[in-house]
Design a protein around this motif. Sequence first.
Motif, PDB file in Angstrom:
ATOM      1  N   UNK B   5       0.836  -1.204   0.000  1.00 40.50           N
ATOM      2  CA  UNK B   5       0.000   0.000   0.000  1.00 40.50           C
ATOM      3  C   UNK B   5       0.869   1.252   0.000  1.00 40.50           C
ATOM      4  N   UNK B   6       0.436   2.257  -0.711  1.00 43.05           N
ATOM      5  CA  UNK B   6       1.170   3.516  -0.769  1.00 43.05           C
ATOM      6  C   UNK B   6       0.281   4.680  -0.357  1.00 43.05           C
ATOM      7  N   UNK B   7       0.924   5.679   0.223  1.00 47.25           N
ATOM      8  CA  UNK B   7       0.219   6.921   0.548  1.00 47.25           C
ATOM      9  C   UNK B   7       1.219   8.071   0.477  1.00 47.25           C
ATOM     10  N   UNK B  22       5.164   7.307   1.137  1.00 51.92           N
ATOM     11  CA  UNK B  22       5.092   6.210   2.089  1.00 51.92           C
ATOM     12  C   UNK B  22       4.632   4.898   1.458  1.00 51.92           C
ATOM     13  N   UNK B  23       5.088   3.807   2.061  1.00 52.51           N
ATOM     14  CA  UNK B  23       4.756   2.470   1.559  1.00 52.51           C
ATOM     15  C   UNK B  23       4.705   1.512   2.744  1.00 52.51           C
ATOM     16  N   UNK B  24       3.753   0.589   2.715  1.00 55.94           N
ATOM     17  CA  UNK B  24       3.694  -0.447   3.745  1.00 55.94           C
ATOM     18  C   UNK B  24       3.380  -1.776   3.077  1.00 55.94           C
ATOM     19  N   UNK B  25       3.711  -2.869   3.743  1.00 52.76           N
ATOM     20  CA  UNK B  25       3.476  -4.184   3.164  1.00 52.76           C
ATOM     21  C   UNK B  25       3.005  -5.144   4.228  1.00 52.76           C
ATOM     22  N   UNK B  26       2.486  -6.294   3.796  1.00 58.48           N
ATOM     23  CA  UNK B  26       1.904  -7.249   4.738  1.00 58.48           C
ATOM     24  C   UNK B  26       2.726  -8.523   4.890  1.00 58.48           C
ATOM     25  N   UNK B  27       3.329  -8.969   3.788  1.00 56.38           N
ATOM     26  CA  UNK B  27       3.993 -10.272   3.781  1.00 56.38           C
ATOM     27  C   UNK B  27       5.408 -10.147   4.349  1.00 56.38           C
ATOM     28  N   UNK B  28       5.667 -10.796   5.478  1.00 60.40           N
ATOM     29  CA  UNK B  28       6.971 -10.683   6.136  1.00 60.40           C
ATOM     30  C   UNK B  28       8.081 -11.415   5.378  1.00 60.40           C
ATOM     31  N   UNK B  29       7.727 -12.185   4.363  1.00 60.03           N
ATOM     32  CA  UNK B  29       8.767 -12.863   3.576  1.00 60.03           C
ATOM     33  C   UNK B  29       9.360 -11.939   2.506  1.00 60.03           C
ATOM     34  N   UNK B  30       8.731 -10.814   2.258  1.00 59.05           N
ATOM     35  CA  UNK B  30       9.294  -9.859   1.299  1.00 59.05           C
ATOM     36  C   UNK B  30      10.641  -9.380   1.822  1.00 59.05           C
ATOM     37  N   UNK B  31      11.647  -9.355   0.942  1.00 57.12           N
ATOM     38  CA  UNK B  31      12.958  -8.912   1.395  1.00 57.12           C
ATOM     39  C   UNK B  31      13.649  -7.971   0.418  1.00 57.12           C
ATOM     40  N   UNK B  32      12.946  -7.584  -0.626  1.00 56.72           N
ATOM     41  CA  UNK B  32      13.529  -6.678  -1.611  1.00 56.72           C
ATOM     42  C   UNK B  32      12.465  -5.684  -2.004  1.00 56.72           C
ATOM     43  N   UNK B  33      12.828  -4.382  -1.960  1.00 56.43           N
ATOM     44  CA  UNK B  33      11.836  -3.330  -2.166  1.00 56.43           C
ATOM     45  C   UNK B  33      12.381  -2.285  -3.141  1.00 56.43           C
TER      46      UNK B  33
END
Lengths: 112, 114
Positions: B5-7, B22-33
Amino acid sequence: DAGVTQTPRHEVAEKGQTIILKCEPVSGHNDLFWYRQTKIQGLELLSYFRSKSLMEDGGAFKDRFKAEMLNSSFSTLKIQPTEPKDSAVYLCASSSGGDTQYFGPGTRLLVL
Amino acid sequence: QQQVRQSPQSLTVWEGETAILNCSYEDSTFNYFPWYQQFPGEGPALLISISSVSDKKEDGRFTIFFNKREKKLSLHITDSQPGDSATYFCAASIGQGGSAKLIFGEGTKLTVSS
């Protein structure tokens, strides 16, 4: 090196027509992606190929959308039959298997 | 379900100011942004990226701040220029070795006024 090439840049179709969009990835890249971009839905993944094998076909897009990699340097996205709700920008991207995706300029499709 | 999600959806700043996206994410396995920048009529292009082992990445006027505990990150653009006016997408993946698939946020449209 040439970037990702997409043709045509613009396409106008009548409802019910079949259209084929084309993409040439960056030379040597093994991963190829097709996305649809709209203001409301943003960037949606349609298909993902790795070394010409289909890794993901985009779930909800299965019925009328078919992407193919005819060889390692050419891919097509066929929409059959087209509907007005398919009006969007279709983006192709490629990657060398690392993390960076390189996008083409997109094909803007208008379905009347 | 939107995993990234972005805002805000749109942001206007004056030339010379700092823009914060701003940016937020849900999946804790994400490791590259990665953050992608898109100008009208063009495809997105990689601007700057960060992996989850870092909490900050800087490239010129662009800096990513990353908070793994809160699953949030932000892109700071200092000394904003009219040429920075574009749409910025935050994305996430599980990085090299796994799926190369990126999950994109909805984008933030930045306008820099002179």
